[in-house]
Design an enzyme around this catalytic site. Sequence first.
Site, short mmCIF file in Angstrom:
data_model
loop_
_atom_site.label_atom_id
_atom_site.label_comp_id
_atom_site.label_asym_id
_atom_site.label_seq_id
_atom_site.Cartn_x
_atom_site.Cartn_y
_atom_site.Cartn_z
N LEU A 24 -3.31 11.80 8.52
CA LEU A 24 -4.64 11.71 7.92
C LEU A 24 -5.28 10.38 8.31
CD1 LEU A 24 -5.65 12.76 4.34
CD2 LEU A 24 -6.51 10.64 5.32
N HIS A 47 2.20 0.64 3.34
CA HIS A 47 1.21 -0.26 3.93
C HIS A 47 0.04 -0.39 2.97
CE1 HIS A 47 -1.89 -1.65 6.77
NE2 HIS A 47 -0.90 -2.03 7.55
#
Length: 339
Positions: A128, A232
């Site tokens: 994505l 992240h």
Amino acid sequence: MTHIIRPSRLDDLEAVYEMAKLTGGGFTNLPPDRDALTAKLEASATAFARPMDSGFGHDLFVLMLEDAETGKVRGTCQIFSHIGGELPFYSYRIAMLTTHSRELNRTFRNKMLNLVTDLEGSSEVGGLFLHPNARAGGLGLLLARSRYLFIAMHRAKFGEKLLAELRGVVDAQGNAPFWDGVAGRFFGMSFREADEFNALNGNQFIADLMPRNPIYVSMISEEARDAIAVPHETGRPAMRMLEAEGFAFENYVDIFDGGPTMIARTDQVKTIADTQTTTLAGTEPTGSTRALIAAGELTDFRCAMGRAEMLEDGTLALNAETAAALKLSPGDTLCWAPR
């Protein structure tokens, strides 16, 4: 302005390539390489062309987010119907080993990383990416949840478990402390080199070189330990969206960057469980309730967010702009889920 989700096409290559260059590394499913991306788009075209009754196979479906007015691609996402098989799907599973010494009167709990292929046979949502200029107005939510409507509408093509790998900690220079402290010691290459090689050539080199023995977390660097199961910073909103859908962390992490793997039972994913099938009514909705709407099978699949209202007879009233973008006319069948 209406945006739609549609199947990828071979002529999406340049748009996908431009987005891949913006990922900043560590994004295995979207490598900035035209040949690799062409292979993905070709695999997706093959998957969309397989008939509905072809069943559960090793398919890759690539979806695109498109501005319905301009035709510009603003994002992309992927669904893997079956992971593992000919190319094993490796993860580290975090385990705990407790030992006790009666003479010392001490108990030690040692966290370990075990190389496993436990998740083979699952389906995966990934890849994505939303263009930086489109990260507003709920487009990320549309892109993410469109995958679940697609799965609900093509359920026989997907497994009983659904997983999502979140990118782990990677710095601005493209270095991953988990890789440097663990797997990188066995491969003689940087994280960026290994990530690019994996994206272009597959993961057989992992099977060839990765040691099979458990790795004791206490014996790796502090920087590597601190990166285990940490997403992240750009992936934290994605993690929250996954949790809202019912995904949970079950102690599996990526062997490259240590990012968490989120897992759910496919039929228990909220959007999939909430998806309803009905027909389009010929009237405009009177309220302002927004819903996720999808229609069409495989190559005809379309999805958008629109203003909708469930009528007393069970049909759905939908605003004209969204109905037009989805190529729907009164009486057509559609699937929808509450926003």
